[in-house]
Design a protein around this motif. Sequence first.
Motif, PDB file in Angstrom:
ATOM      1  N   GLN A  43      81.045  17.451  72.668  1.00 21.71           N
ATOM      2  CA  GLN A  43      80.362  18.687  73.042  1.00 21.71           C
ATOM      3  C   GLN A  43      79.591  19.231  71.841  1.00 21.71           C
ATOM      4  O   GLN A  43      80.092  19.240  70.719  1.00 21.71           O
ATOM      5  CB  GLN A  43      81.377  19.722  73.525  1.00 21.71           C
ATOM      6  N   LYS A  44      78.391  19.696  72.084  1.00 23.45           N
ATOM      7  CA  LYS A  44      77.562  20.213  71.008  1.00 23.45           C
ATOM      8  C   LYS A  44      78.136  21.525  70.486  1.00 23.45           C
ATOM      9  O   LYS A  44      78.541  22.394  71.250  1.00 23.45           O
ATOM     10  CB  LYS A  44      76.135  20.435  71.506  1.00 23.45           C
ATOM     11  N   SER A  45      78.172  21.659  69.162  1.00 19.87           N
ATOM     12  CA  SER A  45      78.671  22.888  68.548  1.00 19.87           C
ATOM     13  C   SER A  45      77.512  23.822  68.261  1.00 19.87           C
ATOM     14  O   SER A  45      76.539  23.443  67.590  1.00 19.87           O
ATOM     15  CB  SER A  45      79.415  22.581  67.242  1.00 19.87           C
ATOM     16  N   GLN A  47      77.665  26.271  66.314  1.00 21.20           N
ATOM     17  CA  GLN A  47      77.800  26.813  64.966  1.00 21.20           C
ATOM     18  C   GLN A  47      77.101  25.951  63.922  1.00 21.20           C
ATOM     19  O   GLN A  47      76.926  26.387  62.785  1.00 21.20           O
ATOM     20  CB  GLN A  47      79.291  26.945  64.603  1.00 21.20           C
ATOM     21  N   ASP A  51      72.155  18.934  65.056  1.00 25.14           N
ATOM     22  CA  ASP A  51      72.909  18.174  66.057  1.00 25.14           C
ATOM     23  C   ASP A  51      73.098  16.762  65.520  1.00 25.14           C
ATOM     24  O   ASP A  51      72.174  15.949  65.507  1.00 25.14           O
ATOM     25  CB  ASP A  51      72.141  18.157  67.380  1.00 25.14           C
ATOM     26  N   ARG A  53      75.383  14.488  66.610  1.00 26.94           N
ATOM     27  CA  ARG A  53      76.238  13.686  67.481  1.00 26.94           C
ATOM     28  C   ARG A  53      75.828  12.219  67.569  1.00 26.94           C
ATOM     29  O   ARG A  53      76.689  11.344  67.733  1.00 26.94           O
ATOM     30  CB  ARG A  53      76.258  14.303  68.882  1.00 26.94           C
ATOM     31  N   ARG A 540      81.164  28.478  60.986  1.00 29.72           N
ATOM     32  CA  ARG A 540      80.640  27.119  60.853  1.00 29.72           C
ATOM     33  C   ARG A 540      81.678  26.181  60.267  1.00 29.72           C
ATOM     34  O   ARG A 540      81.865  25.053  60.733  1.00 29.72           O
ATOM     35  CB  ARG A 540      79.388  27.152  59.983  1.00 29.72           C
ATOM     36  N   ALA A 543      84.087  25.114  62.811  1.00 34.97           N
ATOM     37  CA  ALA A 543      83.525  24.144  63.759  1.00 34.97           C
ATOM     38  C   ALA A 543      83.345  22.776  63.136  1.00 34.97           C
ATOM     39  O   ALA A 543      83.417  21.747  63.824  1.00 34.97           O
ATOM     40  CB  ALA A 543      82.186  24.658  64.282  1.00 34.97           C
ATOM     41  N   GLN A 548      88.257  18.617  63.134  1.00 35.56           N
ATOM     42  CA  GLN A 548      87.458  18.819  64.323  1.00 35.56           C
ATOM     43  C   GLN A 548      86.382  17.744  64.469  1.00 35.56           C
ATOM     44  O   GLN A 548      86.101  17.277  65.558  1.00 35.56           O
ATOM     45  CB  GLN A 548      86.791  20.203  64.281  1.00 35.56           C
TER      46      GLN A 548
END
Length: 551
Positions: A43-45, A47, A51, A53, A540, A543, A548
């Motif tokens: 899932q995109k954060s 904070q 991006d 990912r 931030r 996150a 995490q």
Amino acid sequence: MTPSSKPFASLALAVLFSLASITVHAGTPDDIRVLAATAKQAQKSGQLTYDQRDWLERFYAPRAYAPVWLGANLSKAAAAVVLLQEAAVHGLSPADYDADGLAAKVRSASLDDAALDVALTRAMLQYMADLRVGRVRSEYHSATPDPRLTAFDPVEQLRGAVEQNTLAAAVAKAEPRIALYKYMKHTLAHYRQLAKAPVTSLPPIAKGDKIEVGASYPAAPALRALLLLVGDEPGAASAPDDKYGADLAAAVKRFQARHGLLDDGILGPDTVAAMNTPLSQRVRQLELTLERLRWLPDFSNGPIVAVNLPAFRLWAINNGDTNGPPPLEMRVIVGTAVKTQTPLFVGSMRYLEFNPYWNVPPSIQKAELIPKIAKDGSYLAKNEMELVAVSGAGEPVRNVDAAVMADLRAGKYRIRQRPGAGNALGAVKFAMPNPDNIYLHSTSARELFKRTRRDLSHGCIRVEKPQELAQFVLAGKPEWTKELIGKAMEPGPQKTVNLKTPIPVVLFYATAVSGRDGHAIFSQDVYKRDPVLEKLLSARNAAAAPDQLSK
């Protein structure tokens, strides 16, 4: 075994070891592929500034998901860990990248530890991206992905650095290019050392009280020690230890000048409060400035105008020229903290207006001027103002009757002030078109520059040395000599001069900066932005915590 057979035996052993290694590594690419795919589907954060990912997949896919740091490449892994452990040099926390945890894992790494390989890659990519664009979304870049991560792609940069064994150079390339960033790193390191030294707090001074030269002051030895520690050296003592001597007062003036205080050499409540501010807090202010500098876009070599809002200071510099003369520096007046804060942005100065009209902003017209005109029909005349039809039709109106007043309230007129000695913009306006209608200008209220706190405007920036600034920005047009600029600033008709090349103007916010001489300059947090930044960084960090990121 005969001597001639030994080479063949060695070759056989090497083949066996190679086969064993292949057996150990056989499943590692598949494991890395799974970890990269999992990261891409996460899932995109909201904070994070960027991006990331798909970064692992983009990094490993071209190499068929083979490990980067394991086996014969453990020396590269160790070098990468050292770089992560040095993140504090930039005001970053090595813990954010699990530097010590990765160091321990590298020391005991197995040949098939796919999780370690991916974790180290992820940490390096995040570190380089943080250096390039900062850890939280800035005032200057609102879109994702940040355009600077297109010009500087951490994935491509890390891949090339691993292949060419240039990890340190890749990290250095990620740093902001602005010279102030380098100065700030040195000052941060210096203040970290200062913060380790024991400091005796000075006794607070009550409001209304003060210590002047010649007064009894039992804390003089502690004051002298503090001033020596922070570099505002008082020199040889000129009075007994229990007296506040002239040498201490001179050093206190230097301290006051560096901390945005009235530099009168008198010890008062504000000066002592600044001196009692823990040096660890000064360290944190410097760290926050480094973060804010990472927000700035890349600038080409050439002239730049920079305004630090809480310091009420402007610097006009030639970017890339670190050995040239000191930058032009001057005091400025910025927007009030309570109602009209000057926004942070990067603009482009495109032209100057000598003897400009002041086109009153709609907010000021509605809230301030219309009520005054309603009370005093001669207000326009007294202040060299006039009404101009929004439609552009007709001549300017200077006499207000009931019908004109009604049209003014209805928004059919706008107010402007004619050029002249009383014009709010003074003799010159430095225009940088922007949605907030913020610009730099001179002012007829010169006495306001004597104040230490100068958040006094409606948002625009008044400059202390308008002629010198005009000379700086018009340097690309040699026909505009100092004498011609001075003449253009004398009362007369309005004149617009386009710049040969637009000049970047940076309105930034930092409660701690450093000059080429290494001396730190601290400011009050007049807009209360430091706590906001701290809160964003905390969110931030939560996150982006290593545990995490591995999920």
